[in-house]
Scaffold this active site. Structure first.
Site, short mmCIF file in Angstrom:
data_model
loop_
_atom_site.label_atom_id
_atom_site.label_comp_id
_atom_site.label_asym_id
_atom_site.label_seq_id
_atom_site.Cartn_x
_atom_site.Cartn_y
_atom_site.Cartn_z
N LYS A 14 0.73 -1.06 0.06
CA LYS A 14 0.07 -0.02 -0.07
C LYS A 14 0.70 1.10 -0.03
O LYS A 14 0.34 2.29 -0.75
CB LYS A 14 -0.91 -0.03 1.21
N ARG A 128 11.50 -6.80 5.29
CA ARG A 128 11.10 -5.51 5.89
C ARG A 128 11.39 -5.35 7.29
O ARG A 128 12.40 -4.18 7.71
CB ARG A 128 9.82 -4.98 5.60
N ARG A 134 10.70 -1.67 12.84
CA ARG A 134 9.35 -1.67 13.33
C ARG A 134 9.05 -2.63 14.44
O ARG A 134 9.51 -3.88 13.86
CB ARG A 134 8.24 -1.62 12.06
N ARG A 145 -1.22 -10.04 12.84
CA ARG A 145 -1.51 -9.09 11.80
C ARG A 145 -2.42 -9.53 10.94
O ARG A 145 -3.21 -9.19 10.56
CB ARG A 145 -0.47 -8.11 11.35
#
Ligand code: UDP
Ligand code: MG
Length: 190
Positions: A14, A128, A134, A145
């Protein structure tokens, strides 16, 4: 105004695919995840609460997110060609609230749904995680998630499909090819 809800699993691209859309169509990009991470960085008490939720892969409560969206619309929606909602709505309740907020302003939105194979998104997020720093890009949280995504976010697709505002896109493969698929859909909508 062309408002786009960019939907898709965590790691579906996204944020990545928002960039060409901003460039090509002059849209404003609102990543609710980025806004929340800014709040965490500020170190505020609210940021600390948000940090705890995000690290577990859970959602920030609807009321907070809806208020954030309302503020964004009030300050940024005028004189703008359109907004990309990246990461919002995440629940059906948020989708209803967004419709209401947009209606009040004589606006609407379409959903572009980035569909990516589960193995591919898991791999992308693990990669990532090596550099993102993160707290939610670790394997346990990634699985959580994804489970929450299937349970709570995916049903939103049906809501937009029923309203005739739903555009699924194959989000597997080469970044530029995916961008081109999205561009073709969006250029027919502007
Ligand atoms: N989040 C949330 N509501 C939002 C956006 C993000 O609760 O509207 C939280 C949620 O915990 C999510 C995390 O922030 O897992 C990261 O969101 P982001 O959209 O950045 O992640 P992505 O799905 O793009 O990997
Ligand atoms: Mg993102």
């Amino acid at each position: 105004m062309l408002n786009i809800i960019l939907c898709g699993a965590p790691g579906s691209g996204k944020g990545t695919q928002s960039e060409p859309l901003v460039r090509q169509f002059g849209l404003e990009h609102l990543s609710t995840g980025d806004v929340l991470r800014e709040e965490i960085k500020s170190g505020s008490p609210l940021g600390q609460q948000i940090d705890a939720l995000i690290s577990r892969g859970e959602f920030v409560p609807d009321e907070h997110m809806i208020k954030l969206i309302e503020q964004f619309l009030d300050t940024r929606a005028d004189d703008c060609k359109g907004i990309i909602f990246d990461g919002f709505p995440r629940t059906l309740n948020q989708a209803h609230a967004l419709t209401e907020l947009l209606n009040q302003r004589q606006l609407n939105a379409v959903m572009i749904d980035l569909q990516v194979d589960e193995q591919e998104v898991i791999q992308r997020l693990i990669n990532r995680g090596k550099t993102s720093g993160r707290s939610d890009d670790n394997e346990a949280t990634i699985r959580e998630r994804l489970a929450i995504y299937h349970q709570r976010t995916q049903p939103i697709a049906q809501y937009y499909r029923q309203r005739g505002n739903y555009y699924p896109i194959d989000g597997n493969g080469d970044m530029q090819q995916i961008a081109e698929r999205i561009r073709q859909v969006v250029s027919r909508l502007v």
